[in-house]
Write a protein that holds these residues in place. Structure first.
Motif, PDB file in Angstrom:
ATOM      1  N   ARG A 301      -7.206   2.115 -10.984  1.00  0.00           N
ATOM      2  CA  ARG A 301      -6.450   2.045  -9.738  1.00  0.00           C
ATOM      3  C   ARG A 301      -5.428   0.927  -9.905  1.00  0.00           C
ATOM      4  O   ARG A 301      -5.725  -0.247  -9.659  1.00  0.00           O
ATOM      5  CB  ARG A 301      -7.383   1.775  -8.557  1.00  0.00           C
ATOM      6  CG  ARG A 301      -6.691   1.838  -7.188  1.00  0.00           C
ATOM      7  CD  ARG A 301      -7.660   1.510  -6.071  1.00  0.00           C
ATOM      8  NE  ARG A 301      -7.001   1.449  -4.779  1.00  0.00           N
ATOM      9  CZ  ARG A 301      -7.480   0.800  -3.720  1.00  0.00           C
ATOM     10  NH1 ARG A 301      -8.654   0.162  -3.809  1.00  0.00           N
ATOM     11  NH2 ARG A 301      -6.821   0.790  -2.588  1.00  0.00           N
ATOM     12  N   PRO A 302      -4.212   1.258 -10.331  1.00  0.00           N
ATOM     13  CA  PRO A 302      -3.236   0.226 -10.689  1.00  0.00           C
ATOM     14  C   PRO A 302      -2.864  -0.724  -9.557  1.00  0.00           C
ATOM     15  O   PRO A 302      -2.728  -1.930  -9.763  1.00  0.00           O
ATOM     16  CB  PRO A 302      -2.021   1.040 -11.163  1.00  0.00           C
ATOM     17  CG  PRO A 302      -2.595   2.347 -11.600  1.00  0.00           C
ATOM     18  CD  PRO A 302      -3.726   2.607 -10.643  1.00  0.00           C
ATOM     19  N   THR A 303      -2.653  -0.174  -8.353  1.00  0.00           N
ATOM     20  CA  THR A 303      -2.279  -0.999  -7.211  1.00  0.00           C
ATOM     21  C   THR A 303      -3.111  -0.578  -6.006  1.00  0.00           C
ATOM     22  O   THR A 303      -3.727   0.494  -6.002  1.00  0.00           O
ATOM     23  CB  THR A 303      -0.787  -0.876  -6.859  1.00  0.00           C
ATOM     24  OG1 THR A 303      -0.539   0.427  -6.306  1.00  0.00           O
ATOM     25  CG2 THR A 303       0.092  -1.084  -8.094  1.00  0.00           C
ATOM     26  N   ALA A 304      -3.075  -1.388  -4.967  1.00  0.00           N
ATOM     27  CA  ALA A 304      -3.881  -1.099  -3.785  1.00  0.00           C
ATOM     28  C   ALA A 304      -3.472   0.190  -3.091  1.00  0.00           C
ATOM     29  O   ALA A 304      -4.300   0.852  -2.460  1.00  0.00           O
ATOM     30  CB  ALA A 304      -3.806  -2.270  -2.802  1.00  0.00           C
ATOM     31  N   THR A 305      -2.192   0.577  -3.193  1.00  0.00           N
ATOM     32  CA  THR A 305      -1.743   1.790  -2.526  1.00  0.00           C
ATOM     33  C   THR A 305      -1.990   3.046  -3.353  1.00  0.00           C
ATOM     34  O   THR A 305      -1.692   4.153  -2.900  1.00  0.00           O
ATOM     35  CB  THR A 305      -0.243   1.695  -2.175  1.00  0.00           C
ATOM     36  OG1 THR A 305       0.507   1.427  -3.358  1.00  0.00           O
ATOM     37  CG2 THR A 305      -0.011   0.605  -1.146  1.00  0.00           C
ATOM     38  N   ASP A 306      -2.549   2.892  -4.549  1.00  0.00           N
ATOM     39  CA  ASP A 306      -2.905   4.038  -5.380  1.00  0.00           C
ATOM     40  C   ASP A 306      -4.327   4.490  -5.092  1.00  0.00           C
ATOM     41  O   ASP A 306      -5.179   3.691  -4.679  1.00  0.00           O
ATOM     42  CB  ASP A 306      -2.825   3.677  -6.873  1.00  0.00           C
ATOM     43  CG  ASP A 306      -1.404   3.419  -7.335  1.00  0.00           C
ATOM     44  OD1 ASP A 306      -0.508   4.186  -6.940  1.00  0.00           O
ATOM     45  OD2 ASP A 306      -1.206   2.451  -8.097  1.00  0.00           O
ATOM     46  N   GLY A 307      -4.582   5.769  -5.361  1.00  0.00           N
ATOM     47  CA  GLY A 307      -5.948   6.241  -5.402  1.00  0.00           C
ATOM     48  C   GLY A 307      -6.578   5.862  -6.734  1.00  0.00           C
ATOM     49  O   GLY A 307      -5.931   5.249  -7.598  1.00  0.00           O
ATOM     50  N   THR A 308      -7.832   6.226  -6.928  1.00  0.00           N
ATOM     51  CA  THR A 308      -8.557   5.892  -8.150  1.00  0.00           C
ATOM     52  C   THR A 308      -8.667   7.128  -9.038  1.00  0.00           C
ATOM     53  O   THR A 308      -9.122   8.180  -8.594  1.00  0.00           O
ATOM     54  CB  THR A 308      -9.957   5.361  -7.832  1.00  0.00           C
ATOM     55  OG1 THR A 308      -9.850   4.266  -6.916  1.00  0.00           O
ATOM     56  CG2 THR A 308     -10.670   4.890  -9.089  1.00  0.00           C
TER      57      THR A 308
END
Length: 332
Positions: A301-308
């Motif tokens: 999950r690269p950034t907080a706004t990305d999914g996993t």
């Protein structure tokens, strides 16, 4: 109809979370709850009308975004209500090695959910993957409230929307606070609101036969036993079969044991126990249980706004089985 890959929607995102608190917070919510209104020492008194008032911050949930509900998981809070209707159930470690759940609803809404308990700092990072989600919770430590207010979500503690919460009579406070989801969500969001990065479909090649797994925290345990007849993983908590008051045994189709970093946060409960922060942004290993097998995978999950994203060792996307998914955060 099977659901395909779910990707994050575009649109304007609210302001980033406030900076992490710099002072050590020596008072706040205990391992069993938090400051008022989470102590539950009185009834939630609200008119049972259908009027919905937006939060004081002015944040409005997207019409097709999810409802996330923080769930009490102490022994006195069981059996739960409404959990089998959730699309995803997250399991996190809290103070004293205990556990809390977060149930995420998009495909359908139950009549009631609970018992509801307090929010934690880790929830805010976890929820960034959804666009303007609604967070239902019983309250929070007072010094966490500014972070919740600044988070890109619709905050719904008791008292904000009339008739949304009520006290049950079958157990003592604070383990008897329940939510009526329909009071917060005028329509069912739909599966497209699940911008988690999860994909559903046929299992990849490989995997090892595995019919039982247990994840242990210092003061809690979760066991998952494969039922071939049901095609589901039967859940037990602290050695006891996990059931609900409305729809029977808890039995997800897929279980993810996601190994993450746990670090100390700036928050402490009233007994001096530190609140662990669960880091859900980054990369690591995971074990996915589906169809009576275990798959060793990596998560990203690269950034907080990305999914996993979950992948096998050869880079194949790890599809989940159709149905409810449990994600249990375990210490790496």
């Amino acid at each position: 109809m099977r659901r395909g890959a779910r990707t994050r929607r575009g649109g304007t995102t609210a302001a980033l979370l406030a900076a992490v608190m710099t002072a050590s917070l020596a008072a706040g919510c205990s391992s069993g709850g938090g400051t008022a209104p989470d102590d539950g020492r009185g009834p939630v008194q609200q008119p049972d009308s259908g009027t919905v008032r937006e939060p004081d911050t002015g944040t409005v949930a997207a019409a097709d975004s999810v409802l996330a509900v923080k769930i009490d998981n102490s022994r006195r809070a069981r059996p739960h209500t409404g959990l089998n209707s959730a699309d995803i159930i997250y399991v996190e470690q809290v103070e004293g090695g205990m556990s809390r759940l977060m149930a995420v609803y998009a495909s359908k809404l139950p009549n009631a959910v609970g018992p509801v308990r307090s929010a934690r700092e880790s929830d805010l990072e976890l929820l960034r993957q959804f666009e303007q989600p609604t967070l239902a919770y019983s309250g929070a430590q007072s010094k966490l409230n500014p972070l919740i207010d600044d988070a890109p979500l619709r905050s719904e503690p008791p008292g904000r929307t009339p008739g949304a919460y009520y006290r049950g009579t079958d157990r003592p406070a604070p383990h008897n606070l329940y939510l009526r989801p329909a009071k917060l969500m005028p329509t069912v969001p739909g599966a497209t609101a699940l911008t988690t990065g999860f994909t559903y479909g046929a299992a990849p090649a490989g995997g090892k036969a595995d019919t039982a797994e247990t994840v242990s925290y210092p003061a809690a345990s979760f066991s998952f036993t494969w039922s071939a007849s049901r095609g589901r993983w039967l859940v037990a908590m602290d050695g006891t079969n996990a059931t609900t008051t409305d729809t029977g045994r808890l039995a997800p189709a897929t279980v993810v044991v996601q190994y993450v970093k746990l670090r100390k946060s700036e928050f402490f409960d009233s007994l001096g126990n530190n609140t662990p922060f669960t880091e859900t942004v980054g990369t690591g290993r995971a074990k996915v249980l589906r169809d009576g097998k275990a798959f060793d995978v990596t998560w990203s999950r690269p950034t907080a706004t990305d999914g996993t994203r979950f992948e096998t060792k050869d880079g194949t996307r790890m599809n989940f089985a159709e149905g409810q998914v449990w994600v249990v955060f375990a210490k790496a």
